[in-house]
Design a protein around this motif. Structure first.
Motif, PDB file in Angstrom:
ATOM      1  N   MET A   1     -89.677  75.770  17.724  1.00  0.00           N
ATOM      2  CA  MET A   1     -88.310  75.912  18.268  1.00  0.00           C
ATOM      3  C   MET A   1     -88.209  75.272  19.650  1.00  0.00           C
ATOM      4  SD  MET A   1     -87.278  79.865  17.684  1.00  0.00           S
ATOM      5  CE  MET A   1     -87.745  80.736  16.204  1.00  0.00           C
ATOM      6  N   GLN A   2     -89.217  75.574  20.503  1.00  0.00           N
ATOM      7  CA  GLN A   2     -89.181  75.072  21.873  1.00  0.00           C
ATOM      8  C   GLN A   2     -89.335  73.546  21.910  1.00  0.00           C
ATOM      9  OE1 GLN A   2     -88.351  76.557  24.585  1.00  0.00           O
ATOM     10  NE2 GLN A   2     -89.815  76.314  26.278  1.00  0.00           N
TER      11      GLN A   2
ATOM     12  N   TYR B   1     -85.212  82.439  30.531  1.00  0.00           N
ATOM     13  CA  TYR B   1     -84.962  81.116  29.950  1.00  0.00           C
ATOM     14  C   TYR B   1     -85.388  79.981  30.879  1.00  0.00           C
ATOM     15  CZ  TYR B   1     -82.586  77.005  28.151  1.00  0.00           C
ATOM     16  OH  TYR B   1     -82.322  75.735  27.701  1.00  0.00           O
TER      17      TYR B   1
ATOM     18  N   TRP C   1     -86.644  83.828  24.605  1.00  0.00           N
ATOM     19  CA  TRP C   1     -85.385  84.254  24.003  1.00  0.00           C
ATOM     20  C   TRP C   1     -84.680  85.316  24.841  1.00  0.00           C
ATOM     21  CZ3 TRP C   1     -82.153  82.542  20.400  1.00  0.00           C
ATOM     22  CH2 TRP C   1     -82.606  81.532  19.560  1.00  0.00           C
TER      23      TRP C   1
ATOM     24  N   GLU D   1     -77.993  79.028  25.792  1.00  0.00           N
ATOM     25  CA  GLU D   1     -78.473  77.642  25.640  1.00  0.00           C
ATOM     26  C   GLU D   1     -79.230  77.438  24.327  1.00  0.00           C
ATOM     27  OE1 GLU D   1     -78.973  79.583  28.206  1.00  0.00           O
ATOM     28  OE2 GLU D   1     -78.459  78.578  30.081  1.00  0.00           O
ATOM     29  N   ARG D   2     -79.785  78.502  23.780  1.00  0.00           N
ATOM     30  CA  ARG D   2     -80.593  78.354  22.571  1.00  0.00           C
ATOM     31  C   ARG D   2     -79.741  78.478  21.308  1.00  0.00           C
ATOM     32  NH1 ARG D   2     -85.820  77.746  23.577  1.00  0.00           N
ATOM     33  NH2 ARG D   2     -86.701  78.683  25.466  1.00  0.00           N
ATOM     34  N   GLU D   3     -80.090  77.674  20.328  1.00  0.00           N
ATOM     35  CA  GLU D   3     -79.441  77.757  19.018  1.00  0.00           C
ATOM     36  C   GLU D   3     -80.212  78.736  18.151  1.00  0.00           C
ATOM     37  OE1 GLU D   3     -79.027  73.969  17.222  1.00  0.00           O
ATOM     38  OE2 GLU D   3     -77.990  73.075  18.939  1.00  0.00           O
TER      39      GLU D   3
ATOM     40  N   GLU E   1     -88.455  71.411  19.600  1.00  0.00           N
ATOM     41  CA  GLU E   1     -87.193  70.827  19.148  1.00  0.00           C
ATOM     42  C   GLU E   1     -86.112  70.982  20.214  1.00  0.00           C
ATOM     43  OE1 GLU E   1     -85.731  72.583  15.585  1.00  0.00           O
ATOM     44  OE2 GLU E   1     -84.102  71.130  15.336  1.00  0.00           O
ATOM     45  N   HIS E   2     -86.078  72.166  20.852  1.00  0.00           N
ATOM     46  CA  HIS E   2     -85.067  72.436  21.869  1.00  0.00           C
ATOM     47  C   HIS E   2     -85.225  71.506  23.078  1.00  0.00           C
ATOM     48  CE1 HIS E   2     -82.144  74.819  24.062  1.00  0.00           C
ATOM     49  NE2 HIS E   2     -83.017  75.102  25.010  1.00  0.00           N
TER      50      HIS E   2
END
Length: 429
Positions: free
Chosen positions: A405-406, A374, A369, A164-166, A408-409
């Motif tokens: 990151m989180q 997750y 990560w 799921e993470r970029e 934005e995610h």
């Protein structure tokens, strides 16, 4: 000795050595715990994971068990996210995070299978700087490959990284490449000098944060040094890779101590890096000059607020900036820095800023990560996502790259670092 650790007068009891070469004795800290469970109610992992026994068990109770029965470390220590909120909450100043780091290191060294997928994955995450150094040689190719759906599926299947993470994109020019091309410092000063600890992420992924740091400090007349450095060790502590962390710390302490001898203080743009250099290093290692580095280390905004009249400088500034939804990282809270950005930027004409509350973002460096963490990571971050979406701003701001990151995610917002906003306010284009 940790600043949290009260003296131990019981000379009749042999200290427990967690590592063969170590002499750390945390009995006094364990005995100071009177089981009030305040740490448990502050733990974001315990709140969403019913199987996680919480920081009291991971710290004082495991130490008591080890002293009495020499028991193995419980494998749930790997579910601690290392957010350090328990340290802030404990009314007895029990060195919980130090106990967790010690226990995690012992578990990884003595009980974890070195050929397991979990160990290999955690070792890669802990040594992100090494991976990034290779990837940044061909950033466009790596960004393309890592962005493919098939790559993300393979990473989840082979390494246990959540699909799921970029994967964070590498910059086409690292901060250190920019620094060399620029010709280094543009200001020289014998009186105002700082050594910039940029960390891995500002170097390889968000060099714009490092550039903003340099330009802001030079605007205040500082000579900026950029010494050789390795990872601060934060992801290594979180994954029990203490031998890796010690090697990185030895390099950093030697390099930063030399800068201190040249009249510089150490300034970090990441609150996890500043926490590592000034708190976790002296708690865990006995390297020569480590206390000097600890005493001379600051977070960037903190340093300017101490040594400059920053409030007056921004009071005269005017900037047309979108409204900001600010999240204070857990490691900023641990250093007492959680209000400084809001207090500063609310005085800037043209900037609207709103604190989105005291919840944890949930990613906690490498915790979010891991594929098996997750869902818990996103559940922890849910409160922050909700408050961001309820705030007026649709641009986020934080000092921590993984919190960014989180954020934005979870929301899709663009995320800024406070130094970038300060650069926009104070440094002419």
């Amino acid at each position: 000795m940790s600043k949290h650790q009260p003296p131990c007068d019981d000379e009749a009891t042999e200290p427990i050595e967690v590592f063969p070469e170590g002499a750390l004795d945390l009995r006094a800290g364990a005995d100071a715990c009177y089981k009030c469970t305040t740490c448990e109610t502050s733990c974001p992992v315990a709140e969403v994971d019913d199987e996680f026994p919480g920081p009291k068990f991971q710290g004082p109770e495991q130490w008591r068990l080890k002293r009495k029965e020499d028991q193995d470390i419980d494998d749930s220590i790997l579910s601690c996210s290392n957010c350090l909120r328990c340290d802030n909450a404990c009314p007895s100043e029990v060195p919980l995070s130090q106990m967790h780091n010690e226990a995690r290191g012992e578990y990884v060294d003595e009980q974890m299978t070195k050929l397991s997928r979990e160990y290999v994955r955690n070792r890669i995450l802990a040594n992100y700087g090494l991976l990034a150094g290779i990837g940044s040689k061909v950033p466009r190719l790596v960004n393309f490959v890592m962005g493919l759906g098939v790559t993300r599926k393979l990473n989840e299947k082979l390494l246990g990284l959540p699909s799921e993470r970029e994967f964070p994109a590498f910059a086409t020019q690292t901060f250190r490449e920019w620094w060399r091309k620029r010709g280094g410092a543009q200001v020289e000063s014998d009186d105002k000098r700082v050594a910039y600890f940029h960390g891995c992420y500002s170097n390889y992924n968000t060099p714009e944060v490092g550039k903003a740091m340099v330009r802001v400090f030079e605007a205040f007349g500082y000579e900026v040094l950029v010494p050789e450095q390795r990872c601060s060790g934060t992801p290594m502590f979180a994954n029990g890779m203490l031998s890796d962390a010690r090697r990185a710390a030895e390099t950093n302490v030697e390099s930063l101590a030399a800068a201190i001898d040249d009249g510089a203080d150490v300034v970090a743009s990441c609150t996890s890096c500043s926490l590592s250099l000034r708190t976790e290093y002296p708690e865990l290692f006995d390297i020569d000059r480590i206390d000097d580095v600890s005493e001379h280390t600051y977070e960037a905004l903190e340093y300017l607020r101490i040594h400059e009249d920053l409030e007056s400088a921004v009071a005269d500034a005017e900037v047309d900036h979108p409204a900001l939804a600010y999240h204070a990282p857990c490691h900023a809270r641990n250093q007492g820095l959680d209000r400084q950005a809001v207090e500063l930027f609310r005085e800037v004409d043209g900037v609207s800023i709103e604190d989105v509350g005291d919840s944890c973002s949930g990613i906690s460096g490498t915790y979010g990560w891991k594929a098996e963490k997750y869902e818990a990571s996103m559940a922890i971050g849910e409160e922050m996502f909700h408050h961001m979406e309820a705030a007026d701003g649709e641009v986020g701001m934080t000092e921590c790259p993984t919190c960014a990151m989180q954020m934005e995610h979870g929301t899709g917002y663009e995320i800024k670092h406070p130094l970038q906003v300060l650069e926009a306010a104070l440094v002419p284009e």
